[in-house]
Scaffold this active site. Structure first.
Site, PDB file in Angstrom:
ATOM      1  N   MET A  80     -33.001 -78.050  17.108  1.00  0.00           N
ATOM      2  CA  MET A  80     -34.109 -77.225  16.651  1.00  0.00           C
ATOM      3  C   MET A  80     -34.083 -75.846  17.303  1.00  0.00           C
ATOM      4  O   MET A  80     -34.458 -74.846  16.689  1.00  0.00           O
ATOM      5  CB  MET A  80     -35.444 -77.907  16.939  1.00  0.00           C
ATOM      6  N   LEU A 102     -43.559 -81.060  17.991  1.00  0.00           N
ATOM      7  CA  LEU A 102     -43.023 -82.271  18.597  1.00  0.00           C
ATOM      8  C   LEU A 102     -41.729 -82.042  19.365  1.00  0.00           C
ATOM      9  O   LEU A 102     -41.086 -83.005  19.800  1.00  0.00           O
ATOM     10  CB  LEU A 102     -42.811 -83.336  17.511  1.00  0.00           C
ATOM     11  N   CYS A 103     -41.333 -80.795  19.539  1.00  0.00           N
ATOM     12  CA  CYS A 103     -40.122 -80.493  20.312  1.00  0.00           C
ATOM     13  C   CYS A 103     -40.416 -80.502  21.802  1.00  0.00           C
ATOM     14  O   CYS A 103     -41.498 -80.105  22.242  1.00  0.00           O
ATOM     15  CB  CYS A 103     -39.558 -79.131  19.916  1.00  0.00           C
ATOM     16  N   ASP A 137     -37.207 -57.732   9.025  1.00  0.00           N
ATOM     17  CA  ASP A 137     -38.184 -56.722   9.424  1.00  0.00           C
ATOM     18  C   ASP A 137     -37.517 -55.374   9.658  1.00  0.00           C
ATOM     19  O   ASP A 137     -38.071 -54.325   9.310  1.00  0.00           O
ATOM     20  CB  ASP A 137     -38.900 -57.189  10.695  1.00  0.00           C
TER      21      ASP A 137
END
Length: 366
Positions: free
Chosen positions: A120, A84-85, A135
């Site tokens: 966000m 929804l961004c 990682d």
């Protein structure tokens, strides 16, 4: 006005309509403003791993550079990751890291000139950078833990300046090095590790063109802000030089005689008959930097249309950078926001960097 964190009622969730269905918010009617968000997080590992990362001694080399690029890419692709961004044309994404014992702090600062915020994008930048760090270090410490990801601060929307509980406010000053200080404030245990190759940026002069302030009939509210910004960036700068509009040319010439790295003026850039700062500046310039002046006007226009009337200029007088800023506190804030994005690279180029694949100098941020 700064708004502190508060809990909102579930019925006020912005991405849920009155029937409980997910929706994408229509931002077409919102004002275009400059919006900034800061988010933080932390990777907890071992002191040995932290030492290896600082020394760039991991089996997978360029740990921080890889995490930084990943975080930037994550911010740019947030709309693809979170349904929804909105897709946003980001102005800037900066990633910075701090180190403390057995942890690596991550701080992302994202800005946009648009109709919706970049919270966000900042959070995603931290998450992706943190996952990339995980990682990179998992061969040495598979038990590393990523957490504490949160929004620290945002500004530019209808709520104004919002700061999370427990966070230090006023962190959104756009400064070439303020990000490092803000990271240490946001995560008190973390101490940003400076790059030993960063030279002092040099000296600076602030000139305030205000006939009333020079006469003592008004108080200048812009010069001290610029001085504080420059000091935070590492420049050696004295108190502002406050002169009447008619004397700004002489003040600029005197400032330039000291060969500072940068001179920033405020005031005298409008259409009043006494406004002479652009003319006085242009007379000293060897090369203009019209892009900087236009970017400052554009940042101002995002807040007020009258910013288009500014006649401010920017350029180089020898190796000295001269930039005109408006005489209002808001105009100065917008102008410093622009300078915060371009000044480090400009100074680097003047020092001979920025071309031929030379390593970009500066703290650990992009």
């Amino acid at each position: 006005m700064t708004e502190k964190h508060e809990h909102h009622d579930v019925t006020a969730l912005s991405h849920v309509d009155d029937q409980g269905r997910a929706r994408m918010i229509d931002v077409g009617g919102k004002d275009v403003t400059r919006r900034v968000a800061v988010a933080t997080g932390r990777l907890t590992t071992t002191p040995e791993v932290v030492a290896l990362v600082i020394a760039d001694g991991m089996p997978k080399a360029d740990v921080l550079a890889t995490a930084r690029i990943a975080g930037i890419q994550g911010a740019k692709r947030t709309s693809e990751l979170i349904p929804l961004c909105h897709l946003l044309p980001l102005d800037s994404v900066k990633l910075e890291f701090g180190f403390d014992g057995d942890s690596i702090s991550i701080r992302a600062r994202v800005s946009v000139t648009g109709r919706t915020g970049v919270e966000m994008e900042a959070l995603t930048a931290v998450a992706i950078a943190g996952l990339t760090l995980h990682d990179m270090v998992k061969a040495v410490d598979p038990g590393a833990e990523l957490g504490g990801i949160r929004l620290l601060e945002k500004t530019g929307g209808k709520r104004g300046h919002w700061v999370a509980e427990g966070a230090t406010g006023d962190l959104l000053v756009d400064s070439p090095v303020t990000d490092a200080a803000a990271d240490a404030a946001a995560v008190p245990e973390a101490a940003a590790v400076p790059d030993a190759t960063v030279p002092s940026p040099g000296s600076a002069v602030v000139v305030v063109a205000s006939t009333s302030a020079a006469a003592g009939t008004s108080t200048d509210a812009t010069g001290p802000v610029i001085v504080d910004w420059l000091q935070a960036a590492g420049y050696a700068v004295d108190a502002p030089v406050v002169v009447a509009d008619a004397d700004v040319a002489a003040a600029l010439a005197e400032a330039l005689a000291g060969s500072p790295r940068i001179i920033i003026t405020t005031g005298g850039t409008g259409l009043h008959p006494q406004d002479r700062t652009p003319e006085a500046t242009s007379a000293l310039l060897d090369r203009e930097l019209p892009g900087i002046a236009e970017a400052i006007r554009a940042a101002g226009r995002a807040v007020t249309p009258t910013a288009a009337l500014s006649r401010a200029v920017a350029g180089l007088a020898g190796d000295t950078i001269i930039v005109n800023l408006p005489g209002s506190p808001g105009g100065v804030r917008d102008g410093l926001g622009v300078l915060g994005e371009v000044l480090p690279h400009l100074v680097d180029q003047l020092a001979g960097g920025g071309h031929g694949g030379q390593r970009e100098r500066g703290h650990h941020h992009a």
